[in-house]
Design an enzyme around this catalytic site. Structure first.
Site, PDB file in Angstrom:
ATOM      1  N   HIS A  61       0.458  12.500   0.101  1.00 57.33           N
ATOM      2  CA  HIS A  61      -1.025  12.352   0.635  1.00 57.33           C
ATOM      3  C   HIS A  61      -1.831  13.406   0.678  1.00 57.33           C
ATOM      4  O   HIS A  61      -2.893  13.691   0.201  1.00 57.33           O
ATOM      5  CB  HIS A  61      -1.249  11.403   1.620  1.00 57.33           C
ATOM      6  CG  HIS A  61      -2.768  10.922   1.972  1.00 57.33           C
ATOM      7  ND1 HIS A  61      -3.497  11.820   2.676  1.00 57.33           N
ATOM      8  CD2 HIS A  61      -3.547  10.033   1.491  1.00 57.33           C
ATOM      9  CE1 HIS A  61      -4.656  11.258   2.814  1.00 57.33           C
ATOM     10  NE2 HIS A  61      -4.745  10.348   1.919  1.00 57.33           N
ATOM     11  N   ASP A 113       0.338   8.530  -3.695  1.00 64.87           N
ATOM     12  CA  ASP A 113      -0.739   9.770  -4.054  1.00 64.87           C
ATOM     13  C   ASP A 113      -0.015  10.749  -4.675  1.00 64.87           C
ATOM     14  O   ASP A 113       1.115  11.096  -4.415  1.00 64.87           O
ATOM     15  CB  ASP A 113      -1.299  10.276  -2.855  1.00 64.87           C
ATOM     16  CG  ASP A 113      -1.808   9.036  -1.797  1.00 64.87           C
ATOM     17  OD1 ASP A 113      -2.962   8.813  -2.003  1.00 64.87           O
ATOM     18  OD2 ASP A 113      -1.145   8.901  -0.923  1.00 64.87           O
ATOM     19  N   GLU A 115       1.178   1.605  -3.455  1.00 67.16           N
ATOM     20  CA  GLU A 115       0.137   2.597  -3.709  1.00 67.16           C
ATOM     21  C   GLU A 115       0.816   3.795  -3.355  1.00 67.16           C
ATOM     22  O   GLU A 115       1.340   3.961  -2.475  1.00 67.16           O
ATOM     23  CB  GLU A 115      -1.204   2.406  -2.958  1.00 67.16           C
ATOM     24  CG  GLU A 115      -2.318   3.031  -2.994  1.00 67.16           C
ATOM     25  CD  GLU A 115      -2.293   4.260  -1.989  1.00 67.16           C
ATOM     26  OE1 GLU A 115      -3.203   5.209  -2.283  1.00 67.16           O
ATOM     27  OE2 GLU A 115      -1.119   4.347  -1.102  1.00 67.16           O
ATOM     28  N   ASP A 128      -0.549  -1.080   5.344  1.00 68.86           N
ATOM     29  CA  ASP A 128       0.505  -0.314   5.736  1.00 68.86           C
ATOM     30  C   ASP A 128       1.444  -1.503   6.033  1.00 68.86           C
ATOM     31  O   ASP A 128       2.543  -0.836   6.250  1.00 68.86           O
ATOM     32  CB  ASP A 128       0.209   0.214   6.977  1.00 68.86           C
ATOM     33  CG  ASP A 128      -0.959   1.495   6.509  1.00 68.86           C
ATOM     34  OD1 ASP A 128      -0.890   2.143   5.548  1.00 68.86           O
ATOM     35  OD2 ASP A 128      -1.799   2.151   7.740  1.00 68.86           O
ATOM     36  N   LYS A 156      -4.896  12.896  -6.316  1.00 71.92           N
ATOM     37  CA  LYS A 156      -5.500  13.593  -5.160  1.00 71.92           C
ATOM     38  C   LYS A 156      -6.249  14.836  -5.596  1.00 71.92           C
ATOM     39  O   LYS A 156      -5.695  16.055  -5.182  1.00 71.92           O
ATOM     40  CB  LYS A 156      -4.514  13.676  -4.140  1.00 71.92           C
ATOM     41  CG  LYS A 156      -3.688  12.807  -3.484  1.00 71.92           C
ATOM     42  CD  LYS A 156      -4.824  12.057  -2.591  1.00 71.92           C
ATOM     43  CE  LYS A 156      -5.150  12.547  -1.306  1.00 71.92           C
ATOM     44  NZ  LYS A 156      -5.925  11.632  -0.559  1.00 71.92           N
ATOM     45  N   HIS A 182       0.543   0.473   0.913  1.00 71.04           N
ATOM     46  CA  HIS A 182      -0.263   1.608   1.024  1.00 71.04           C
ATOM     47  C   HIS A 182       0.929   2.675   1.550  1.00 71.04           C
ATOM     48  O   HIS A 182       1.614   2.800   2.526  1.00 71.04           O
ATOM     49  CB  HIS A 182      -1.228   1.334   2.171  1.00 71.04           C
ATOM     50  CG  HIS A 182      -2.043   2.589   2.249  1.00 71.04           C
ATOM     51  ND1 HIS A 182      -2.327   3.237   3.542  1.00 71.04           N
ATOM     52  CD2 HIS A 182      -2.786   3.180   1.426  1.00 71.04           C
ATOM     53  CE1 HIS A 182      -3.101   4.274   3.260  1.00 71.04           C
ATOM     54  NE2 HIS A 182      -3.547   4.239   2.041  1.00 71.04           N
ATOM     55  N   ARG A 183       1.001   3.726   0.574  1.00 68.63           N
ATOM     56  CA  ARG A 183       1.895   4.835   0.659  1.00 68.63           C
ATOM     57  C   ARG A 183       3.496   4.198   0.647  1.00 68.63           C
ATOM     58  O   ARG A 183       4.178   4.896   1.505  1.00 68.63           O
ATOM     59  CB  ARG A 183       1.497   5.697   1.698  1.00 68.63           C
ATOM     60  CG  ARG A 183       0.076   6.155   1.613  1.00 68.63           C
ATOM     61  CD  ARG A 183      -0.242   7.268   2.470  1.00 68.63           C
ATOM     62  NE  ARG A 183      -1.764   7.235   2.611  1.00 68.63           N
ATOM     63  CZ  ARG A 183      -2.549   7.910   3.579  1.00 68.63           C
ATOM     64  NH1 ARG A 183      -1.653   8.420   4.684  1.00 68.63           N
ATOM     65  NH2 ARG A 183      -3.620   7.977   3.716  1.00 68.63           N
ATOM     66  N   GLU A 224      -2.848   7.267  -6.868  1.00 69.89           N
ATOM     67  CA  GLU A 224      -4.013   7.846  -6.631  1.00 69.89           C
ATOM     68  C   GLU A 224      -4.031   9.278  -6.906  1.00 69.89           C
ATOM     69  O   GLU A 224      -3.089   9.869  -6.327  1.00 69.89           O
ATOM     70  CB  GLU A 224      -4.377   7.709  -5.029  1.00 69.89           C
ATOM     71  CG  GLU A 224      -5.785   8.227  -4.807  1.00 69.89           C
ATOM     72  CD  GLU A 224      -6.088   8.454  -3.076  1.00 69.89           C
ATOM     73  OE1 GLU A 224      -6.925   9.202  -2.725  1.00 69.89           O
ATOM     74  OE2 GLU A 224      -5.779   7.342  -2.487  1.00 69.89           O
TER      75      GLU A 224
END
Length: 242
Positions: free
Chosen positions: A49, A36, A34, A230, A112, A7-8, A110
Site C-alpha cells: 500500500h 494495491d 482489494e 478489513d 498507487k 480490504h488488502r 488499486e
C-alpha cells in the site's frame, strides 16, 4: 446481494497485502479481494500500500528504490500486532494471480500512482491481466483518474472505477464520462441517496473502508452493490443474518 471485498486481504486480522491475508479472505468466503500495486526499481509489480516499506516491514525507503530481489528479503508482517504468522514476503501481482487460478475471487487492483509517477504501471498491469485471461475477474481503481482512463483505453474490456474521498456531485455522471461502470467512494461521502441514484443509473457503488456494524448494516439494508472491509468474516456473518 451486496458483495464483500476484503480490504488488502483480511487486513483487520491478518498482515495487510500478504498472501496470508488473501488466503484468509478466501477461507471466510469473501467475494473478492482489494490490493494495491506499485513498481520496483527493476519494473516488477509488487503488492503493497505505502510508497515506502517503513510502516509494514523491517526495512526503510521507497518501493521505487528497491530491486525486487531485495524487497523480497523484507519481513512484510514485521509490524503486525499479532506475531503468530509465518514470515511473509511482499507478494508480486504475478504471485497473487497464480494463486487466483484455484478460486473464483474478484480482484480489485488499486494503482498507487497518485504520489509516485510509475511509468508503465498501467501497461504492465494490463499485460498481466491479459496473460492470465482475468479481464472478467478484475476491477482497476485509483485516485489517479487519468490512470484508470489510460487503462480503459489499453483494454476496454477491463472494468475501471474511480476512487474518491470527498463529495462528488452526481458521481454516476462523472463515472460514465470516464467510461467507468462503478465508483469507489469513501463510505463517509456515500450517502443513501448517492448510492441509490448511482445504482439506478447503472453505476455500481463499492464504498471503502466499511468496518463498523452500523456502517455495514446501513449499506446491506439499502442493497449497496458491494463494500470493502478489513473484516470480511464479520461482514459475511452480518450479511447472512439479514
Amino acid at each position: 446481494m451486496t458483495l464483500i471485498f476484503a480490504h488488502r486481504g483480511s487486513a483487520g486480522t491478518h498482515p495487510e497485502n500478504t498472501m496470508d491475508a488473501f488466503m484468509e479472505a478466501e477461507r471466510v468466503g469473501a467475494d473478492g479481494i482489494e490490493l494495491d500495486v506499485q513498481l520496483t526499481k527493476d519494473g516488477e509489480i509488487v503488492v503493497i500500500h505505502d510508497e515506502t516499506v517503513d510502516r509494514t516491514t523491517n526495512g526503510k525507503g521507497y518501493i521505487k528504490d528497491y530491486h525486487l530481489r531485495d524487497l523480497r528479503k523484507l519481513h512484510a508482517n514485521y509490524t503486525f500486532k499479532k506475531k503468530f504468522f509465518n514470515k511473509q514476503r511482499i507478494p508480486t501481482l504475478n504471485e497473487v494471480f497464480d494463486w487466483m487460478k484455484d478460486n473464483s475471487l474478484i480482484c480489485n487492483i488499486e494503482l498507487k500512482n497518485s504520489i509516485m509517477d510509475y511509468q508503465g504501471l498501467e501497461e504492465k498491469v494490463i499485460q498481466l491481466i491479459s496473460k492470465y485471461d482475468y479481464s472478467n475477474r478484475v476491477v482497476i481503481s485509483s485516485f489517479n483518474h487519468y490512470s484508470i482512463v489510460a487503462c480503459r483505453r489499453l483494454d476496454p474490456s477491463i472494468e475501471i472505477a474511480p476512487l474518491y474521498s470527498t463529495g462528488l456531485y452526481m458521481p454516476w455522471v462523472y463515472a460514465k464520462s470516464l467510461g467507468a461502470k462503478a465508483i469507489h467512494p469513501n463510505q463517509k461521502v456515500a450517502s443513501d441517496e448517492i448510492i441509490s441514484e448511482s445504482m439506478k443509473n447503472g453505476i455500481a457503488v463499492r464504498p471503502y473502508t466499511v468496518n463498523k456494524e452500523n456502517q455495514l448494516n446501513r449499506l446491506f439494508n439499502i442493497g449497496c452493490s458491494a463494500i470493502v472491509t478489513d473484516y470480511p468474516e464479520k461482514a459475511i456473518n452480518m450479511r447472512a443474518d439479514l
